[in-house]
Write an enzyme that holds these catalytic residues in place. Structure first.
Site, PDB file in Angstrom:
ATOM      1  N   ASP A 139       8.615   6.896  21.453  1.00 20.55           N
ATOM      2  CA  ASP A 139       7.897   7.974  21.747  1.00 20.55           C
ATOM      3  C   ASP A 139       8.288   8.923  20.501  1.00 20.55           C
ATOM      4  O   ASP A 139       9.039   9.610  20.625  1.00 20.55           O
ATOM      5  CB  ASP A 139       8.305   8.712  23.273  1.00 20.55           C
ATOM      6  CG  ASP A 139       7.398   9.372  23.825  1.00 20.55           C
ATOM      7  OD1 ASP A 139       6.623  10.087  23.065  1.00 20.55           O
ATOM      8  OD2 ASP A 139       7.430   9.866  24.891  1.00 20.55           O
ATOM      9  N   ASP A 140       7.210   9.115  19.938  1.00 26.14           N
ATOM     10  CA  ASP A 140       6.764  10.036  19.126  1.00 26.14           C
ATOM     11  C   ASP A 140       7.630   9.615  17.776  1.00 26.14           C
ATOM     12  O   ASP A 140       8.149  10.525  16.839  1.00 26.14           O
ATOM     13  CB  ASP A 140       7.344  11.420  19.302  1.00 26.14           C
ATOM     14  CG  ASP A 140       6.580  12.162  20.188  1.00 26.14           C
ATOM     15  OD1 ASP A 140       5.468  11.575  20.627  1.00 26.14           O
ATOM     16  OD2 ASP A 140       6.839  13.544  20.692  1.00 26.14           O
ATOM     17  N   CYS A 158       0.519  10.537  23.410  1.00 26.35           N
ATOM     18  CA  CYS A 158       1.066   9.455  24.062  1.00 26.35           C
ATOM     19  C   CYS A 158       0.097   8.820  25.195  1.00 26.35           C
ATOM     20  O   CYS A 158      -0.146   7.656  25.197  1.00 26.35           O
ATOM     21  CB  CYS A 158       2.365   9.839  24.818  1.00 26.35           C
ATOM     22  SG  CYS A 158       2.427  11.292  26.001  1.00 26.35           S
ATOM     23  N   HIS A 177       3.778   7.931  32.051  1.00 26.71           N
ATOM     24  CA  HIS A 177       2.764   8.862  31.571  1.00 26.71           C
ATOM     25  C   HIS A 177       1.399   8.343  31.604  1.00 26.71           C
ATOM     26  O   HIS A 177       0.602   8.812  30.854  1.00 26.71           O
ATOM     27  CB  HIS A 177       3.005   9.429  30.227  1.00 26.71           C
ATOM     28  CG  HIS A 177       2.626  11.059  30.121  1.00 26.71           C
ATOM     29  ND1 HIS A 177       3.024  11.688  29.014  1.00 26.71           N
ATOM     30  CD2 HIS A 177       2.496  11.769  30.861  1.00 26.71           C
ATOM     31  CE1 HIS A 177       2.665  12.834  29.325  1.00 26.71           C
ATOM     32  NE2 HIS A 177       2.248  12.940  30.392  1.00 26.71           N
ATOM     33  N   ASP A 205       4.296   5.101  20.114  1.00 27.14           N
ATOM     34  CA  ASP A 205       3.073   5.626  20.765  1.00 27.14           C
ATOM     35  C   ASP A 205       2.256   6.514  19.915  1.00 27.14           C
ATOM     36  O   ASP A 205       1.031   6.762  20.047  1.00 27.14           O
ATOM     37  CB  ASP A 205       3.381   6.123  21.940  1.00 27.14           C
ATOM     38  CG  ASP A 205       4.169   7.690  21.912  1.00 27.14           C
ATOM     39  OD1 ASP A 205       4.733   7.910  21.023  1.00 27.14           O
ATOM     40  OD2 ASP A 205       4.077   8.378  22.869  1.00 27.14           O
ATOM     41  N   ASN A 206       2.833   7.045  18.883  1.00 24.30           N
ATOM     42  CA  ASN A 206       2.207   7.998  17.870  1.00 24.30           C
ATOM     43  C   ASN A 206       2.798   8.296  16.776  1.00 24.30           C
ATOM     44  O   ASN A 206       4.078   8.051  16.775  1.00 24.30           O
ATOM     45  CB  ASN A 206       1.367   9.264  18.627  1.00 24.30           C
ATOM     46  CG  ASN A 206       2.367  10.064  19.541  1.00 24.30           C
ATOM     47  OD1 ASN A 206       2.278  10.078  20.737  1.00 24.30           O
ATOM     48  ND2 ASN A 206       3.246  10.743  18.865  1.00 24.30           N
TER      49      ASN A 206
END
Length: 451
Positions: A19-20, A59, A113, A277-278
Site C-alpha cells: 500500500d503506497d 488505493c 477498502h 496499489d499506487n
C-alpha cells in the site's frame, strides 16, 4: 501437497499487494534506504517487471481493478473510498469468484477498502454493503473500515500497533480473548497468511490467497524489534525511520510466507506475485520519476512487480514490457486453467505467456490504456503537485497523453523521456487528436454503478 494441486498443473496463487509502495522502495528496484532481502529473493527466483502500472494513483480504484480486471471507472470508482457509503458493486465479477467457481479455496487478508466492513454494536458485520465474502472469498481477516474508529487510530498513530483490536474475521469482530487481538497489524496479516497456507495445504484443492498489506501507508509508526533498530540511520527523520522499519517488517513477513511454502513442499506449485496499489506517498522513493501518490505522472502510477512460479517462470529475469493492474485477473485465470466467460468484459491482458518467456502483448494488440482520477490538488509528497493538473491519461505505446476533464494538457514520449520533462503536446497535433477522441469515447462509455 496432496490432491488436485499435486496432480494438476493448476497452481496455488498468492497475491501480495503493498500500500503506497513506490517504484524504487525495494532494494531489488534500487532503494537506497530499505533492505528487502525476502522480496529480493522472490525477484532472484522469479521475474521483475520494471514497467508495471497501477490502475490508479490512489488505493480503492486500483483494488477494484485488481479484483475485476476492469478499469475502475467502469464501476464509477473515481477516487479513494471514504469509509461511509461507497463499495464495489456486488454484480462485479471478481477473480476470487472465478477461481472459487473453479474449485479453489479463496481467502482475503489485510486491507480491503472496497466497502462493506462496518459492524454493529455487537461486532457483527452489517450486510447493507457487499464485503469480501460477497466478492468470492471463503475466508477473510481485515480491519474494520468505519469512522470514527479508523480516523482516530490514524491520528493517534495506533492503526498498526493496535491493529489487532479492530480486526474483522469472517463477518465477526475479533474479541479480547482472540490470539490476534494483541497483534501488530503487519504480524496479524503475515501470521494469518501462514495459518491459512497450512490449512489449505492439507486440503484437496488449490488456493488463492489475496494478501493486501497496509504497509507503508500512513500513519508512520515504528515497527517492532528488530526492525526498528535494524533501520536506524544518522540524519533521517522519525517519519523516514518509521517508514523504513515498516517496509522491513513487511519484508520479514513475506519471508515467513515463502519459508512456509518451502517447509510444506508447495513452493514449486505456487505462483506468488507482489506489487503495489499506487506510487509512493510522502516517504517513499521514486528516483527521478515525476509526481507521486494522487498524481497521474509515472511517480504516482508506476510500481514494482515481481512474480515467481518455479519451473514455469525462469529465475532471475527482468522485463521492461508494459503491465497493468487489469492484467492480474486474466493472468491468474490462465495460470489456473480457468476460461473467462465469453460475456465477461475484461480490460486487461494475460501476462502469463510473457512471464514464461514469450513475447509480451504488442502495443497494437493491447491498444490504448486509460486512467481517470478525480482531481486531488495536493500531492502526498514533500513538494507541490506538478502543474498543469490532470484527471485522465491515455497511453498508446510510448506516448502518454494527460488531460484535464478531457482537454489535453501534456504529451510525453515515456520511452525517451521516462521522467516526463519534455511536454510535446504542441508538436504532435494528429496524435493528440486521435488519443483525445479515444479518451472521450472511453469517458462516455456506460458504467456499472453500485446498487
Amino acid at each position: 501437497m496432496t490432491g488436485m494441486a499435486e496432480s494438476s498443473e493448476r497452481p496455488n496463487i498468492i497475491l501480495l499487494l503493498a500500500d503506497d509502495l513506490g517504484y524504487g522502495d525495494l532494494s531489488c528496484f534500487g532503494s537506497p534506504a530499505v533492505k528487502t532481502p525476502n522480496l529480493d529473493r522472490l525477484a532472484s527466483e522469479g521475474k521483475k517487471f520494471t514497467r508495471f502500472y497501477a490502475a490508479s494513483a490512489v488505493c480503492s480504484p486500483t483494488r477494484a481493478a485488481v479484483l475485476t480486471g476492469r478499469y475502475p471507472l467502469r464501476f464509477g470508482i473515481t477516487k479513494h473510498f471514504n469509509d461511509v457509503n461507497q463499495w464495489l458493486p456486488e454484480s462485479a465479477t471478481t477473480v476470487a469468484e472465478l477461481l472459487q467457481d473453479a474449485g479453489y479455496n479463496t481467502a482475503h487478508l489485510g486491507k480491503w477498502h472496497l466497502g462493506g466492513l462496518h459492524v454493529d454494536a455487537e461486532g457483527k458485520r452489517l450486510d447493507d454493503q457487499p464485503g469480501p465474502r460477497q466478492h468470492g472469498f471463503d475466508f477473510y481477516q481485515t480491519q474494520i473500515e468505519q469512522q470514527p474508529v479508523r480516523g482516530r487510530m490514524g491520528r493517534e498513530r495506533t492503526l498498526f500497533r493496535q491493529g489487532g483490536t479492530v480486526l474483522l474475521r469472517n463477518d465477526r469482530r475479533v474479541t479480547e480473548d482472540d490470539a490476534y487481538y494483541s497483534k501488530h497489524l503487519t504480524d496479524a496479516n503475515g501470521d494469518f497468511a501462514v495459518e491459512l497456507i497450512e490449512k489449505f495445504a492439507a486440503e484437496d484443492k488449490p488456493f488463492f490467497l489475496n494478501a493486501w498489506w497496509l504497509v507503508p501507508h500512513k500513519p508512520y509508526e515504528p515497527a517492532p524489534e528488530p526492525h526498528w533498530s535494524d533501520t536506524a540511520a544518522e540524519g533521517i527523520s522519525e517519519a523516514q525511520h518509521c517508514f523504513r522499519s515498516m517496509v522491513a517488517h513487511m519484508d520479514a513477513k513475506v519471508g515467513q510466507i515463502l519459508d512456509k511454502l518451502d517447509e510444506l513442499g508447495i513452493a514449486d506449485t505456487t505462483l506468488v506475485l507482489f506489487t503495489s496499489d499506487n506510487g509512493a506517498a510522502f516517504e517513499g522513493f521514486i528516483g527521478d520519476l515525476k509526481g507521486g501518490k494522487t498524481d497521474l505522472h509515472d511517480g504516482g502510477i508506476r510500481v514494482p512487480m515481481i512474480v515467481r512460479w518455479p519451473g514455469k517462470i525462469l529465475a532471475g529475469q527482468t522485463s521492461d514490457a508494459f503491465g497493468h493492474s487489469n492484467d492480474l485477473l486474466p493472468t491468474f485465470c490462465e495460470a489456473a486453467e480457468v476460461e473467462l466467460p465469453s460475456d465477461l468484459p475484461i480490460d486487461g491482458r494475460s501476462l502469463l505467456p510473457h512471464m514464461k518467456g514469450e513475447a509480451p502483448p504488442s502495443d497494437e494488440a493491447r491498444g490504448t490504456v486509460f486512467w481517470q482520477l478525480d482531481l486531488y490538488k495536493s500531492i502526498q509528497r514533500h513538494y507541490p503537485k506538478p502543474k498543469p493538473y490532470a484527471t485522465e491519461v491515455a497511453m498508446r505505446g510510448k506516448w502518454k497523453l494527460l488531460a484535464l476533464s478531457g482537454t489535453p494538457v501534456e504529451l510525453f514520449n515515456v520511452e525517451s523521456d521516462p521522467n516526463e520533462q519534455q511536454n510535446v503536446v504542441e508538436d504532435h497535433p494528429e496524435l493528440v487528436e486521435s488519443l483525445s477522441a479515444e479518451l472521450k469515447e472511453w469517458l462516455n462509455a456506460p458504467r456499472t454503478l453500485r446498487r
